[in-house]
Design a protein around this motif. Structure first.
Motif, short mmCIF file in Angstrom:
data_model
loop_
_atom_site.label_atom_id
_atom_site.label_comp_id
_atom_site.label_asym_id
_atom_site.label_seq_id
_atom_site.Cartn_x
_atom_site.Cartn_y
_atom_site.Cartn_z
N ARG A 68 0.82 -1.23 0.00
CA ARG A 68 0.00 0.00 0.00
C ARG A 68 0.85 1.27 0.00
O ARG A 68 0.31 2.36 -0.19
CB ARG A 68 -0.94 0.02 1.21
N THR A 69 2.14 1.16 0.19
CA THR A 69 3.00 2.35 0.10
C THR A 69 3.33 2.67 -1.36
O THR A 69 3.81 3.76 -1.67
CB THR A 69 4.30 2.17 0.90
N LYS A 70 3.09 1.71 -2.26
CA LYS A 70 3.40 1.90 -3.68
C LYS A 70 2.16 1.93 -4.56
O LYS A 70 2.15 2.56 -5.60
CB LYS A 70 4.32 0.78 -4.18
N TYR A 71 1.10 1.22 -4.10
CA TYR A 71 -0.06 1.01 -4.97
C TYR A 71 -1.36 1.32 -4.26
O TYR A 71 -1.50 1.08 -3.05
CB TYR A 71 -0.10 -0.45 -5.45
N VAL A 72 -2.32 1.82 -5.05
CA VAL A 72 -3.70 1.92 -4.60
C VAL A 72 -4.47 0.86 -5.40
O VAL A 72 -4.72 1.05 -6.59
CB VAL A 72 -4.29 3.31 -4.85
N PRO A 73 -4.81 -0.27 -4.77
CA PRO A 73 -5.47 -1.34 -5.52
C PRO A 73 -6.99 -1.20 -5.54
O PRO A 73 -7.59 -0.70 -4.57
CB PRO A 73 -5.04 -2.59 -4.76
N TYR A 74 -7.60 -1.64 -6.61
CA TYR A 74 -9.05 -1.61 -6.77
C TYR A 74 -9.51 -2.99 -7.21
O TYR A 74 -8.94 -3.59 -8.13
CB TYR A 74 -9.46 -0.59 -7.83
N ARG A 75 -10.56 -3.51 -6.56
CA ARG A 75 -11.14 -4.79 -6.97
C ARG A 75 -12.16 -4.53 -8.08
O ARG A 75 -13.16 -3.85 -7.86
CB ARG A 75 -11.83 -5.47 -5.78
N ILE A 76 -11.88 -5.07 -9.25
CA ILE A 76 -12.76 -4.89 -10.39
C ILE A 76 -13.33 -6.25 -10.80
O ILE A 76 -12.57 -7.15 -11.17
CB ILE A 76 -12.01 -4.27 -11.59
N HIS A 77 -14.63 -6.41 -10.68
CA HIS A 77 -15.29 -7.66 -11.05
C HIS A 77 -15.80 -7.55 -12.49
O HIS A 77 -16.63 -6.69 -12.80
CB HIS A 77 -16.46 -7.97 -10.13
N LEU A 78 -15.26 -8.40 -13.37
CA LEU A 78 -15.77 -8.48 -14.73
C LEU A 78 -16.59 -9.76 -14.84
O LEU A 78 -16.04 -10.86 -14.88
CB LEU A 78 -14.62 -8.50 -15.74
N LEU A 79 -17.90 -9.61 -14.86
CA LEU A 79 -18.82 -10.75 -14.91
C LEU A 79 -19.70 -10.63 -16.15
O LEU A 79 -19.75 -9.56 -16.78
CB LEU A 79 -19.66 -10.80 -13.64
N LYS A 80 -20.40 -11.70 -16.50
CA LYS A 80 -21.20 -11.69 -17.72
C LYS A 80 -22.22 -10.55 -17.73
O LYS A 80 -22.46 -9.94 -18.77
CB LYS A 80 -21.93 -13.03 -17.87
N ASP A 81 -22.80 -10.28 -16.57
CA ASP A 81 -23.88 -9.30 -16.53
C ASP A 81 -23.45 -7.92 -16.05
O ASP A 81 -24.26 -6.99 -16.06
CB ASP A 81 -25.01 -9.82 -15.65
N LYS A 82 -22.19 -7.77 -15.64
CA LYS A 82 -21.77 -6.45 -15.14
C LYS A 82 -20.25 -6.36 -15.03
O LYS A 82 -19.57 -7.36 -14.79
CB LYS A 82 -22.39 -6.16 -13.77
N TRP A 83 -19.74 -5.16 -15.25
CA TRP A 83 -18.35 -4.81 -14.94
C TRP A 83 -18.43 -3.73 -13.86
O TRP A 83 -18.95 -2.64 -14.10
CB TRP A 83 -17.64 -4.23 -16.16
N VAL A 84 -17.90 -4.04 -12.67
CA VAL A 84 -18.06 -3.10 -11.56
C VAL A 84 -16.78 -3.00 -10.72
O VAL A 84 -16.01 -3.96 -10.61
CB VAL A 84 -19.22 -3.52 -10.61
#
Length: 327
Positions: free
Chosen positions: A31-47
């Motif tokens: 976390r001192t180098k990166y700001v991570p984001y959880r991105i779910h790519l699913l059949k019915d949605k990208w969120v």
């Protein structure tokens, strides 16, 4: 601070495993180098899934997200999607069109290695040993006895473009062969039927680590089941022994073969290849370009045996992606 989108999920039967892999990456990043984001790519949605588990739609025009009044753009994409669209070239092509760096191989390599039939065909002229195989497309006429004459029994019936051992069977009779073919067609409209190779199964990770193509310690797979199926992979029905119980000479032969394949295919990022050792000769089964990344997964086990922590493994992948020349 680099903003890292960790894409996970996907459209295949492997999506749950991918979510586990993606969350391990999310938890492991510095976390001192990166700001991570959880991105779910699913059949019915990208969120984007925020810390409070609320979901925010991804703008597919530029792969950004509006969150709390801000438009978030990502510096790099960490690909943790097993199967489609993360391992078959679709997401790679999309990200490359958007000039977004990502941690996986190029779209052509992903599409090629996802297609077992095509990958094995490309590698055979280079002397890479493989099982005897027979191919079918859904709707093709076939003669079970003709298949058996070519590949023998028992044999393996596999979806051509699927992972995590979904849809794989090991028929021992012509009746079981017919059932196995129908089962494989539930996962894919192309299937590959291969001769049974009697020997030790090993798994070999090859990565670019700090600019050098590196073969990780080899894992020996001992399945409690008839073969290394889904239960054996993910439900503890196997032993995964790293380093493998093989001689230094055989280990070197496998490592050289795995590295040769990585270079022939002009791979980047992670790869994990599966081989059967037949009289100390490695026969290639398949290659995974987005292998499992959980603590229990084979490639992270191999990295730890090479004294590479998960944080270092993932940091290296991101650094290499960011260092790639712009398109």
């Amino acid at each position: 601070m680099k903003h890292v989108a960790i894409i996970m999920g996907g459209y295949s039967s492997e999506y749950k495993i991918s979510l586990l892999s993606g969350n391990v990456v999310y938890q492991s990043l510095d976390r001192t180098k990166y700001v991570p984001y959880r991105i779910h790519l699913l059949k019915d949605k990208w969120v984007y899934v925020a810390e409070d588990d609320t979901e925010h739609p991804i703008d597919k025009n530029d792969f950004s997200v509006n969150y709390q009044g801000n438009k978030i753009r990502f510096d790099v994409i960490f690909n943790a999607i097993h199967g489609s669209p993360g391992e078959d070239g679709l997401i790679q092509a999309y990200l490359e069109l958007l000039h977004l760096p990502h941690t996986s191989c190029g779209f052509y390599q992903a599409a090629l290695t996802m297609n077992k039939r095509d990958m094995l065909s490309v590698l055979k002229p280079y002397g890479i040993k493989t099982a005897i195989s027979y191919y079918l497309n859904q709707g093709d006429y076939f003669d079970a006895e003709e298949i058996i004459q070519k590949v023998g029994l028992p044999c393996f019936v596999k979806p051509n473009k699927s992972g995590s051992s979904f849809g794989i069977s090991k028929p021992k009779t012509s009746e079981e062969l017919l059932i196995a073919i129908e089962k494989a067609y539930l996962e894919d409209d192309e299937i590959i039927i291969e001769s049974f190779l009697e020997g030790t199964e090993v798994s070999v990770g090859v990565i670019n680590y700090r600019g050098e193509i590196t073969v990780l310690p080899i894992t020996e797979i001992v399945s409690e089941n008839d073969f290394f199926d889904y239960e054996a992979k993910y439900m503890g029905k196997s032993q995964e022994i790293t380093p493998a119980r093989i001689s230094a000479e055989v280990a070197l032969k496998i490592a050289e073969t795995a590295k040769k394949i990585y270079l022939i295919l002009k791979m980047e990022g992670f790869s994990r290849s599966e081989f059967i050792l037949v009289r100390d000769e490695p026969f290639l089964l398949e290659m995974n370009t987005v292998p499992g990344l959980t603590n229990e997964s084979i490639l992270p086990q191999q990295a730890l045996a090479a004294n590479i922590s998960l944080a270092e493994l993932f940091d290296n992948a991101i650094s290499l992606a960011l260092d790639k020349s712009p398109l």
